[in-house]
Structures are given as C-alpha cells and as structure tokens.
Design a protein around this motif. Sequence first.
Motif, PDB file in Angstrom:
ATOM      1  N   PHE A  18      -8.170 -13.834   0.851  1.00  0.00           N
ATOM      2  CA  PHE A  18      -7.573 -14.452   2.036  1.00  0.00           C
ATOM      3  C   PHE A  18      -6.048 -14.345   2.005  1.00  0.00           C
ATOM      4  N   ILE A  19      -5.455 -14.332   0.830  1.00  0.00           N
ATOM      5  CA  ILE A  19      -4.001 -14.161   0.716  1.00  0.00           C
ATOM      6  C   ILE A  19      -3.633 -12.706   0.976  1.00  0.00           C
ATOM      7  N   ARG A  20      -4.346 -11.779   0.308  1.00  0.00           N
ATOM      8  CA  ARG A  20      -4.075 -10.349   0.511  1.00  0.00           C
ATOM      9  C   ARG A  20      -4.221  -9.980   1.976  1.00  0.00           C
TER      10      ARG A  20
ATOM     11  N   PHE B  76      -4.089  -1.532  -7.965  1.00  0.00           N
ATOM     12  CA  PHE B  76      -5.438  -2.100  -7.909  1.00  0.00           C
ATOM     13  C   PHE B  76      -5.487  -3.471  -8.593  1.00  0.00           C
ATOM     14  N   GLY B  77      -4.554  -3.726  -9.480  1.00  0.00           N
ATOM     15  CA  GLY B  77      -4.473  -5.031 -10.140  1.00  0.00           C
ATOM     16  C   GLY B  77      -4.307  -6.187  -9.158  1.00  0.00           C
ATOM     17  N   PHE B  78      -3.797  -5.894  -7.957  1.00  0.00           N
ATOM     18  CA  PHE B  78      -3.657  -6.941  -6.947  1.00  0.00           C
ATOM     19  C   PHE B  78      -5.000  -7.446  -6.433  1.00  0.00           C
ATOM     20  N   MET B  79      -6.079  -6.807  -6.829  1.00  0.00           N
ATOM     21  CA  MET B  79      -7.411  -7.297  -6.439  1.00  0.00           C
ATOM     22  C   MET B  79      -7.657  -8.703  -6.992  1.00  0.00           C
TER      23      MET B  79
ATOM     24  N   GLU C 160     -12.442  -2.920   3.825  1.00  0.00           N
ATOM     25  CA  GLU C 160     -11.516  -3.033   4.941  1.00  0.00           C
ATOM     26  C   GLU C 160     -10.256  -3.765   4.501  1.00  0.00           C
ATOM     27  N   LYS C 161      -9.242  -3.619   5.324  1.00  0.00           N
ATOM     28  CA  LYS C 161      -7.971  -4.309   5.143  1.00  0.00           C
ATOM     29  C   LYS C 161      -7.396  -4.066   3.747  1.00  0.00           C
ATOM     30  N   SER C 162      -6.945  -5.142   3.077  1.00  0.00           N
ATOM     31  CA  SER C 162      -6.264  -4.973   1.786  1.00  0.00           C
ATOM     32  C   SER C 162      -7.193  -4.397   0.727  1.00  0.00           C
ATOM     33  N   SER C 163      -8.469  -4.710   0.777  1.00  0.00           N
ATOM     34  CA  SER C 163      -9.416  -4.163  -0.207  1.00  0.00           C
ATOM     35  C   SER C 163      -9.497  -2.647  -0.083  1.00  0.00           C
ATOM     36  N   ALA C 164      -9.488  -2.136   1.164  1.00  0.00           N
ATOM     37  CA  ALA C 164      -9.504  -0.683   1.376  1.00  0.00           C
ATOM     38  C   ALA C 164      -8.239  -0.062   0.790  1.00  0.00           C
ATOM     39  N   ALA C 165      -7.080  -0.647   1.095  1.00  0.00           N
ATOM     40  CA  ALA C 165      -5.811  -0.103   0.605  1.00  0.00           C
ATOM     41  C   ALA C 165      -5.778  -0.075  -0.925  1.00  0.00           C
ATOM     42  N   LEU C 166      -6.248  -1.126  -1.556  1.00  0.00           N
ATOM     43  CA  LEU C 166      -6.209  -1.191  -3.024  1.00  0.00           C
ATOM     44  C   LEU C 166      -7.222  -0.239  -3.659  1.00  0.00           C
ATOM     45  N   HIS C 167      -8.396  -0.098  -3.062  1.00  0.00           N
ATOM     46  CA  HIS C 167      -9.376   0.877  -3.581  1.00  0.00           C
ATOM     47  C   HIS C 167      -8.848   2.302  -3.414  1.00  0.00           C
ATOM     48  N   ILE C 168      -8.130   2.565  -2.324  1.00  0.00           N
ATOM     49  CA  ILE C 168      -7.525   3.882  -2.129  1.00  0.00           C
ATOM     50  C   ILE C 168      -6.469   4.130  -3.206  1.00  0.00           C
TER      51      ILE C 168
ATOM     52  N   LYS D  53      -6.306   3.226  -6.123  1.00  0.00           N
ATOM     53  CA  LYS D  53      -6.941   3.501  -7.426  1.00  0.00           C
ATOM     54  C   LYS D  53      -7.153   4.994  -7.654  1.00  0.00           C
ATOM     55  N   GLU D  54      -7.287   5.767  -6.573  1.00  0.00           N
ATOM     56  CA  GLU D  54      -7.583   7.197  -6.668  1.00  0.00           C
ATOM     57  C   GLU D  54      -6.340   8.089  -6.615  1.00  0.00           C
ATOM     58  N   LEU D  55      -5.178   7.506  -6.353  1.00  0.00           N
ATOM     59  CA  LEU D  55      -3.977   8.311  -6.157  1.00  0.00           C
ATOM     60  C   LEU D  55      -3.321   8.701  -7.475  1.00  0.00           C
ATOM     61  N   SER D  56      -2.495   9.749  -7.424  1.00  0.00           N
ATOM     62  CA  SER D  56      -1.776  10.192  -8.618  1.00  0.00           C
ATOM     63  C   SER D  56      -0.574   9.277  -8.852  1.00  0.00           C
ATOM     64  N   GLY D  57       0.007   9.378 -10.036  1.00  0.00           N
ATOM     65  CA  GLY D  57       1.178   8.578 -10.372  1.00  0.00           C
ATOM     66  C   GLY D  57       0.787   7.171 -10.787  1.00  0.00           C
ATOM     67  N   ALA D  58       1.683   6.230 -10.519  1.00  0.00           N
ATOM     68  CA  ALA D  58       1.472   4.841 -10.942  1.00  0.00           C
ATOM     69  C   ALA D  58       0.701   4.020  -9.909  1.00  0.00           C
ATOM     70  N   TYR D  59       0.348   4.613  -8.778  1.00  0.00           N
ATOM     71  CA  TYR D  59      -0.305   3.858  -7.702  1.00  0.00           C
ATOM     72  C   TYR D  59      -1.601   3.169  -8.110  1.00  0.00           C
TER      73      TYR D  59
END
Length: 133
Positions: free
Chosen positions: A98-100, A90-93, A70-78, A80-86
């Motif tokens: 609590f900050i994210r 995931f490094g923001f994990m 959920e929340k930022s963890s969901a966005a960052l895991h998503i 990881k699967e995208l094309s390009g540099a996105y």
Amino acid sequence: MKDNYKIILFDGVCNLCNGAITFIIKRDKKNSFKFAALQSEIGQQLISKFNIDTQKVDSIILIDGEKYYEKSSAALHISKELSGAYPLLFGFMVVPKFIRNSVYDYIAKNRFKWFGKKESCMIPTAELKAKFL
C-alpha cells in the motif's frame, strides 16, 4: 530469442511509459521481455484474459506466465531482470504494497501533466520490432 519471455504491457500514448520501455530495452541484456501497448490488439487480449481492470491499472503491467504484476510490483519485478545494479531495487518489495503503490499511483496520476502525452502509440524501429508483440 528465447520463448519463455515476460510481457510488459504499457500505456502506448504516455511519454513516461515510452521512456520507461526504452530504458528497459537498453538494460534487458538477457532478452527477458517482449512489449505491447495496452491499446494494441494483443494488449487488449491479455487484459481480457487476466481480467485486469484498466480503470485501476493503466500504466505498466508485467505478465509472467500465468501470473501478472501491476503497479509497483510490476516495476520491481522488471528491475530484477535488468543489467547493472537495478536488480537491487527488488529489495523494495519488503516495503508494504500500500505504501509502494501510493507512490506509484501519485506518479501515474500526474504522468501526463509532468511528461506529456503522444497522439498515438510509439512505432518501434526496424531493429526493435522483434521485441514488440
């Protein structure tokens, strides 16, 4: 279409969330994701199955097998699967959750004020229907 897709639950009346789903679809070259509005029948079934408190989480949730993010963890895991540099996002994990999530919650709290709200959930086009549950 593969069978082991991940499910993204999103707020179907949120303009920001709908924009995010469109963004993800365009960059989901591996067909990793299927989508469902939190308000939909399947969305409600998954919320119930995983016992997710939608008073605390009401925007984007990623379901991956028997786990959910959920929340930022969901966005960052998503990302990881995208094309390009996105996937680099995931490094923001490494940033403490609590900050994210503070940043995520601030945006989520203001999303209707900043981006508006729809009267009803988005209706996918014929070609996109296969991506929605």
